[in-house]
Write a protein that holds these residues in place. Sequence first.
Motif, PDB file in Angstrom:
ATOM      1  N   TYR A   1       0.449  -0.882   0.190  1.00 40.76           N
ATOM      2  CA  TYR A   1       0.303  -0.332   0.137  1.00 40.76           C
ATOM      3  C   TYR A   1       0.752   1.369  -0.184  1.00 40.76           C
ATOM      4  CZ  TYR A   1       0.759   0.132   5.075  1.00 40.76           C
ATOM      5  OH  TYR A   1       1.331  -0.228   6.497  1.00 40.76           O
ATOM      6  N   ALA A   2       2.309   1.087   0.297  1.00 42.04           N
ATOM      7  CA  ALA A   2       3.443   2.651   0.064  1.00 42.04           C
ATOM      8  C   ALA A   2       4.000   1.866  -0.853  1.00 42.04           C
ATOM      9  CB  ALA A   2       3.765   2.861   2.137  1.00 42.04           C
ATOM     10  N   ASN A   3       3.895   2.949  -2.041  1.00 42.24           N
ATOM     11  CA  ASN A   3       5.144   3.039  -2.761  1.00 42.24           C
ATOM     12  C   ASN A   3       5.580   4.714  -2.487  1.00 42.24           C
ATOM     13  OD1 ASN A   3       5.323   4.673  -6.056  1.00 42.24           O
ATOM     14  ND2 ASN A   3       6.120   2.860  -5.534  1.00 42.24           N
ATOM     15  N   LEU A   4       7.445   4.305  -2.280  1.00 40.18           N
ATOM     16  CA  LEU A   4       8.211   4.671  -1.828  1.00 40.18           C
ATOM     17  C   LEU A   4       9.335   5.716  -3.274  1.00 40.18           C
ATOM     18  CD1 LEU A   4       7.738   3.707   1.174  1.00 40.18           C
ATOM     19  CD2 LEU A   4       9.680   4.181   1.811  1.00 40.18           C
ATOM     20  N   ARG A   5       8.758   6.898  -3.580  1.00 39.08           N
ATOM     21  CA  ARG A   5      10.006   6.644  -4.423  1.00 39.08           C
ATOM     22  C   ARG A   5      10.722   8.283  -4.199  1.00 39.08           C
ATOM     23  NH1 ARG A   5       7.051   6.573  -9.502  1.00 39.08           N
ATOM     24  NH2 ARG A   5       8.208   7.978 -10.489  1.00 39.08           N
ATOM     25  N   PRO A   6      12.358   8.201  -4.263  1.00 35.49           N
ATOM     26  CA  PRO A   6      12.886   9.178  -4.115  1.00 35.49           C
ATOM     27  C   PRO A   6      12.660   9.926  -5.340  1.00 35.49           C
ATOM     28  CG  PRO A   6      13.961   7.311  -4.299  1.00 35.49           C
ATOM     29  CD  PRO A   6      12.915   6.687  -3.886  1.00 35.49           C
ATOM     30  N   ALA A   7      13.120  11.442  -5.144  1.00 30.97           N
ATOM     31  CA  ALA A   7      13.901  11.987  -6.438  1.00 30.97           C
ATOM     32  C   ALA A   7      15.101  12.605  -5.622  1.00 30.97           C
ATOM     33  CB  ALA A   7      12.863  13.470  -6.550  1.00 30.97           C
ATOM     34  N   GLN A   8      15.903  12.076  -5.658  1.00 31.98           N
ATOM     35  CA  GLN A   8      17.509  12.461  -5.609  1.00 31.98           C
ATOM     36  C   GLN A   8      18.412  13.611  -6.370  1.00 31.98           C
ATOM     37  OE1 GLN A   8      19.832   9.663  -3.043  1.00 31.98           O
ATOM     38  NE2 GLN A   8      21.045  11.126  -2.769  1.00 31.98           N
ATOM     39  N   CYS A   9      19.287  14.626  -6.555  1.00 34.28           N
ATOM     40  CA  CYS A   9      19.421  14.330  -7.676  1.00 34.28           C
ATOM     41  C   CYS A   9      21.190  14.391  -7.249  1.00 34.28           C
ATOM     42  CB  CYS A   9      19.551  16.264  -7.845  1.00 34.28           C
ATOM     43  SG  CYS A   9      20.229  17.080  -9.217  1.00 34.28           S
ATOM     44  N   PHE A  10      22.127  13.728  -7.651  1.00 36.41           N
ATOM     45  CA  PHE A  10      23.697  13.736  -7.693  1.00 36.41           C
ATOM     46  C   PHE A  10      24.046  14.670  -8.416  1.00 36.41           C
ATOM     47  CE2 PHE A  10      21.907   9.404  -7.697  1.00 36.41           C
ATOM     48  CZ  PHE A  10      22.824   8.479  -6.209  1.00 36.41           C
ATOM     49  N   ASP A  11      25.225  14.669  -7.328  1.00 35.70           N
ATOM     50  CA  ASP A  11      25.693  16.493  -7.918  1.00 35.70           C
ATOM     51  C   ASP A  11      26.356  16.228  -9.336  1.00 35.70           C
ATOM     52  OD1 ASP A  11      26.795  19.234  -7.040  1.00 35.70           O
ATOM     53  OD2 ASP A  11      28.753  18.414  -7.302  1.00 35.70           O
ATOM     54  N   ALA A  12      26.989  15.508  -9.928  1.00 35.93           N
ATOM     55  CA  ALA A  12      27.362  15.029 -11.340  1.00 35.93           C
ATOM     56  C   ALA A  12      26.207  14.823 -11.928  1.00 35.93           C
ATOM     57  CB  ALA A  12      28.422  13.789 -11.210  1.00 35.93           C
ATOM     58  N   LEU A  13      24.960  14.826 -11.368  1.00 35.31           N
ATOM     59  CA  LEU A  13      23.803  14.782 -12.463  1.00 35.31           C
ATOM     60  C   LEU A  13      23.388  16.419 -12.398  1.00 35.31           C
ATOM     61  CD1 LEU A  13      22.928  10.844 -12.917  1.00 35.31           C
ATOM     62  CD2 LEU A  13      24.658  12.929 -14.275  1.00 35.31           C
ATOM     63  N   ALA A  14      23.514  17.011 -11.528  1.00 34.55           N
ATOM     64  CA  ALA A  14      23.102  18.336 -11.184  1.00 34.55           C
ATOM     65  C   ALA A  14      22.397  19.213 -12.615  1.00 34.55           C
ATOM     66  CB  ALA A  14      23.111  19.695 -10.948  1.00 34.55           C
ATOM     67  N   ASP A  15      23.330  19.142 -13.872  1.00 31.51           N
ATOM     68  CA  ASP A  15      22.634  19.907 -14.884  1.00 31.51           C
ATOM     69  C   ASP A  15      22.226  19.670 -16.048  1.00 31.51           C
ATOM     70  OD1 ASP A  15      24.741  22.255 -14.191  1.00 31.51           O
ATOM     71  OD2 ASP A  15      26.624  21.214 -15.000  1.00 31.51           O
ATOM     72  N   PHE A  16      22.100  17.976 -15.815  1.00 26.72           N
ATOM     73  CA  PHE A  16      20.960  17.275 -16.082  1.00 26.72           C
ATOM     74  C   PHE A  16      19.232  17.388 -16.053  1.00 26.72           C
ATOM     75  CE2 PHE A  16      25.004  15.296 -17.299  1.00 26.72           C
ATOM     76  CZ  PHE A  16      25.176  14.105 -18.767  1.00 26.72           C
ATOM     77  N   SER A  17      19.337  18.105 -15.470  1.00 26.51           N
ATOM     78  CA  SER A  17      18.105  19.085 -14.799  1.00 26.51           C
ATOM     79  C   SER A  17      17.515  19.542 -15.720  1.00 26.51           C
ATOM     80  CB  SER A  17      17.574  19.209 -13.636  1.00 26.51           C
ATOM     81  OG  SER A  17      16.813  19.875 -13.088  1.00 26.51           O
ATOM     82  N   SER A  18      15.988  18.946 -16.160  1.00 25.44           N
ATOM     83  CA  SER A  18      15.637  20.305 -17.618  1.00 25.44           C
ATOM     84  C   SER A  18      15.398  21.812 -15.813  1.00 25.44           C
ATOM     85  CB  SER A  18      13.517  20.146 -17.284  1.00 25.44           C
ATOM     86  OG  SER A  18      13.353  19.688 -15.989  1.00 25.44           O
ATOM     87  N   LEU A  19      15.210  21.760 -14.736  1.00 26.66           N
ATOM     88  CA  LEU A  19      15.761  23.053 -13.618  1.00 26.66           C
ATOM     89  C   LEU A  19      17.406  23.235 -14.376  1.00 26.66           C
ATOM     90  CD1 LEU A  19      13.174  22.372 -11.344  1.00 26.66           C
ATOM     91  CD2 LEU A  19      12.655  23.466 -14.310  1.00 26.66           C
ATOM     92  N   LYS A  20      17.314  24.655 -13.285  1.00 31.05           N
ATOM     93  CA  LYS A  20      18.167  25.453 -13.026  1.00 31.05           C
ATOM     94  C   LYS A  20      19.705  24.803 -12.799  1.00 31.05           C
ATOM     95  CE  LYS A  20      17.907  30.030 -14.741  1.00 31.05           C
ATOM     96  NZ  LYS A  20      17.409  31.347 -14.138  1.00 31.05           N
ATOM     97  N   ARG A  21      20.304  24.078 -12.321  1.00 27.61           N
ATOM     98  CA  ARG A  21      21.511  23.664 -11.310  1.00 27.61           C
ATOM     99  C   ARG A  21      21.237  24.464  -9.628  1.00 27.61           C
ATOM    100  NH1 ARG A  21      26.033  20.884  -9.834  1.00 27.61           N
ATOM    101  NH2 ARG A  21      26.520  20.198 -11.232  1.00 27.61           N
ATOM    102  N   GLU A  22      20.618  25.442  -9.600  1.00 26.33           N
ATOM    103  CA  GLU A  22      20.842  26.186  -8.347  1.00 26.33           C
ATOM    104  C   GLU A  22      19.375  25.476  -7.449  1.00 26.33           C
ATOM    105  OE1 GLU A  22      20.400  29.097 -11.210  1.00 26.33           O
ATOM    106  OE2 GLU A  22      21.750  27.373 -10.903  1.00 26.33           O
ATOM    107  N   VAL A  23      18.577  25.562  -8.489  1.00 29.98           N
ATOM    108  CA  VAL A  23      16.619  24.713  -8.021  1.00 29.98           C
ATOM    109  C   VAL A  23      16.925  23.266  -7.573  1.00 29.98           C
ATOM    110  CG1 VAL A  23      14.573  24.138  -8.806  1.00 29.98           C
ATOM    111  CG2 VAL A  23      15.851  26.116  -9.458  1.00 29.98           C
ATOM    112  N   VAL A  24      18.030  22.401  -7.978  1.00 28.74           N
ATOM    113  CA  VAL A  24      18.137  20.842  -7.855  1.00 28.74           C
ATOM    114  C   VAL A  24      19.406  20.371  -6.784  1.00 28.74           C
ATOM    115  CG1 VAL A  24      16.453  21.067 -10.053  1.00 28.74           C
ATOM    116  CG2 VAL A  24      19.067  20.395 -10.028  1.00 28.74           C
TER     117      VAL A  24
END
Length: 375
Positions: free
Chosen positions: A104-127
């Motif tokens: 009944y409990a689905n755990l979905r972590p959203a963790q941004c590794f520092d080495a991949l911060a630039d791959f986010s669609s948002l700015k590095r300083e946001v993620v």
Amino acid sequence: MSDRFSLLILPGDGIGPEVMAEVRKVIAWFGKRRGLLFDVDEDLVGGAAYDAHGTPLSDATMARAQSVDAVLLGAVGGPAYDNLDFAVKPERGLLRLRKEMDLYANLRPAQCFDALADFSSLKREVVAGLDILIVRELTSGIYFGEPRGIHSDDNNPDNEGGRVGINTQRYTSGEIRRVARSAFELARKRKNRVCSMEKANVMESGILWREEVQWVHDNEYPDVELSHMYADNGAMQLVRRPSQFDVIVTDNLFGDILSDAAAMLTGSLGMLPSASLGAPMANGRPKALYEPVHGSAPDIAGQGRANPIACILSFAMALRYSFDRGEDADLLERAVEKVLADGVRTADLMAADGGTPVGTSEMGDHIVAALDQLG
């Protein structure tokens, strides 16, 4: 002294068998170097099970899943099964596992590794430094409520086409309270904050959700900071200032949507694990299914290009939540972080300016080598 656990591996379809092969390397490492031994069984799910048995999950496999300490699943589905009857589509095997194991409990972590911060669609300083955990109710709500279906609507002359589609959003107090408890327990081990998301402004089920989460907080977890947010505003806040969140708890439908939105903050679906947990078994461990968030990726299946990190991190979640081996889970996550910091990339993590990506097997080898260095 060594620990021994039982684990059922269900590689599934598409890239599932490829990424699962790399998890087996990690499992072997922990057995050899950390005395963490598994009785590993393997079986079929999804399209692979349909091809073999005419069903996406056999009764024997279901019984096996109920008997082990944890299940690790790769991926299900693919275009070869698109025209199957709904009842035997590959995804029905996964849904059966979740429903009959009462996960009944689905755990979905959203963790941004520092080495991949630039791959986010948002700015590095946001993620940068992002670490969110979304707890989604998984066995009730609109995906399971009755009545449901597509029916004729002949009595409505204004309905062009003459049909109506029905799905029912239904929750009980008990269903809401138990997933809320999971969220509060997890928050106590993190930053001690929970944000509950629903649509209490337009849905009666949302009103009940808010009231019951508040009841659990007031009566059982008053030490945890609790806030409430409408789910549509929550989606906006995830892309505006995601760092404001620690643990988010929400229902099945909104959790499905919000967790995918949070996933893209990290830069790649190939990086994201998940856990689905149920009530404790006789041995005290929860019923548990671990799986990467990504799909079966049939366009690259069999090419050795898939990113195995999400599946490997799903095993890290199993170490933490099923086997109470938090230090080993931390070690595996640090090994992944080290490999990424060293510039090792699969194709999905390559920058536009080029470079040579490693394949699925090579990424697994790099992670095992990092475990050797760190462990």
